[in-house]
Design an enzyme around this catalytic site. Structure first.
Site, PDB file in Angstrom:
ATOM      1  N   LYS A  88     -21.791  18.814   9.326  1.00  0.00           N
ATOM      2  CA  LYS A  88     -21.171  18.050  10.192  1.00  0.00           C
ATOM      3  C   LYS A  88     -20.459  17.280  11.431  1.00  0.00           C
ATOM      4  O   LYS A  88     -19.760  16.803  11.789  1.00  0.00           O
ATOM      5  CB  LYS A  88     -20.992  20.535  11.419  1.00  0.00           C
ATOM      6  CG  LYS A  88     -20.294  19.668  12.218  1.00  0.00           C
ATOM      7  CD  LYS A  88     -18.786  20.565  12.147  1.00  0.00           C
ATOM      8  CE  LYS A  88     -18.459  20.807  13.110  1.00  0.00           C
ATOM      9  NZ  LYS A  88     -17.031  21.933  12.263  1.00  0.00           N
ATOM     10  N   SER A 126       1.042  -0.773  -0.003  1.00  0.00           N
ATOM     11  CA  SER A 126       0.082   0.190  -0.192  1.00  0.00           C
ATOM     12  C   SER A 126       1.220   1.105   0.303  1.00  0.00           C
ATOM     13  O   SER A 126       1.762   1.443  -0.679  1.00  0.00           O
ATOM     14  CB  SER A 126      -1.057   0.223   0.947  1.00  0.00           C
ATOM     15  OG  SER A 126      -1.583  -0.914   0.878  1.00  0.00           O
TER      16      SER A 126
END
Length: 312
Positions: A207, A155
Site C-alpha cells: 500500500k 512517444s
C-alpha cells in the site's frame, strides 16, 4: 498547492510515453510547486492565450471547414493526458478523450472524406493511449487518415501518428521516441533536514509503495520497472503492427527520434512534405474526387452516415 495535486500525480510513479527533456521540465515544475515556489506563468499564459485564439476554434467552425473541403483537420497538440478533467489552462495539453470525440465527429459526418491528424506533441500519459491508438487503427478502414508531424510526433504522439493510413514528415519535423519512462521522487532527506517526520499507517504490504516520504524499496522499484517494461512491449508491438515493421526493428531504434528522410528510411514515416503543402494537396485531391463523383441523394447520404456510425 492543492490545485496542482492532480498534475503531480500524473508526473510521478506512472509510466510515461514522453520525451525525457519534457519530463525533466515537469519534474522541475512539480518540485517548485510542492515547495510553494510556483513558477511565474504570466508569460506562458499570454502565449497560450494567443495560441488558443489562433489555433483552437469552436468545434462547429472546424466541422464547417471540413464539410466545405471534405478534409477534417484534427489537432493533437501539446502534452497528452487521458481525460479532459486533467487539462490545465496554463499548459498546452490535449486529452485522448477529446481526440476520440473529434475523431467520432469526423467519422459520423458523411461529408468528411479525409481525416488529417495535425500532430505537434512530445507525448504524454500511457493511460488511455493504446486504446485510442487501436481505435484510430481500426477506423482507417472506414476513412483515410493522414498523420502529419507538424513539427514533432514523439512517444505517445508517435503512437497516435503510427496508427494513421499515411504518415508525413517535413525535412525538419521529427517522429519516434518509442520508449517508456517513469520517475520516483524521494523527499525523505529534505523532510529530515526540515524536521518533518511522516508516519504511514496502512494495511497491505504494497500500500505504501512509491511514497515520496521514504526511499524507493527494492520491491517497489521492481514493480515499477516491470510496469515500464510491460508498457514498452505494448508500445513496440503496436508501432510494429501499425507501420508494418518487425518488433525487433522498432526496438532497434532505442527510443531515438528521427527527422525527414531518415524517418522514411527507417519506416517511421511514408514521405517528406511540408505540413501546409500536404494539407493543400489532400484538399485538392478530395476536391477533384468530388468533382468527378455524382452527388448522392439526401437519402443515400443519410444512409451512409448511419452505416459509418454503426461501424464505430
Amino acid at each position: 498547492m492543492k490545485n496542482h495535486h492532480r498534475l503531480i500525480s500524473l508526473i510521478f510513479n506512472t509510466p510515461q510515453l514522453i520525451r525525457e527533456d519534457v519530463l525533466d521540465m515537469a519534474v522541475h515544475w512539480a518540485n517548485q510547486a510542492m515547495n510553494l515556489n510556483i513558477i511565474n506563468v504570466h508569460g506562458a499564459t499570454a502565449q497560450h492565450e494567443g495560441a488558443e485564439t489562433q489555433a483552437v476554434s469552436p468545434s462547429e467552425q472546424r466541422l464547417q471547414a471540413a464539410q466545405d473541403t471534405g478534409v477534417y483537420v484534427l489537432p493533437v497538440h501539446g502534452v497528452l493526458v487521458s481525460r479532459n478533467t486533467h487539462l490545465d489552462p496554463c499548459y498546452s495539453m490535449t486529452s485522448y478523450e477529446e481526440i476520440r470525440g473529434m475523431l467520432n465527429v469526423a467519422l459520423n459526418d458523411p461529408s468528411v472524406e479525409h481525416i488529417v491528424l495535425d500532430i505537434d506533441s512530445p507525448g504524454g500519459s500511457t493511460q488511455g493511449c493504446f486504446e485510442l491508438v487501436d481505435d484510430i487503427y481500426g477506423t482507417r478502414a472506414i476513412k483515410p487518415i493522414t498523420a502529419i508531424s507538424n513539427f514533432g510526433a514523439y512517444s505517445a504522439g508517435f503512437a497516435i501518428a503510427s496508427a494513421a493510413t499515411n504518415l508525413i514528415v517535413s525535412r525538419s519535423s521529427g517522429v519516434g521516441s518509442v520508449g517508456v519512462i517513469a520517475r520516483h521522487i524521494d523527499l525523505s532527506k529534505r523532510h529530515e533536514q526540515q524536521g518533518i517526520k511522516i508516519t504511514s499507517i496502512f494495511a497491505g504490504a504494497r500500500k505504501d509503495d512509491l511514497a515520496t516520504h521514504s526511499p524507493l524499496t527494492e520491491e517497489a522499484g521492481q514493480w515499477l520497472s516491470d510496469l515500464v517494461n510491460s508498457h514498452y512491449e505494448t508500445f513496440t508491438e503496436t508501432v510494429a503492427r501499425n507501420r508494418g515493421m518487425s518488433v525487433s526493428s522498432v526496438k532497434a531504434t532505442e527510443a531515438g527520434v528521427f527527422f525527414g528522410a531518415k524517418a522514411v528510411e527507417l519506416g517511421f514515416a511514408d514521405s517528406v512534405e511540408s505540413p501546409q503543402i500536404a494539407v493543400n494537396r489532400i484538399a485538392a485531391e478530395v476536391a477533384k474526387k468530388r468533382a468527378s463523383t455524382p452527388k448522392k441523394s439526401s437519402v443515400a447520404t443519410r444512409a451512409a452516415a448511419i452505416e459509418i456510425q454503426n461501424r464505430i
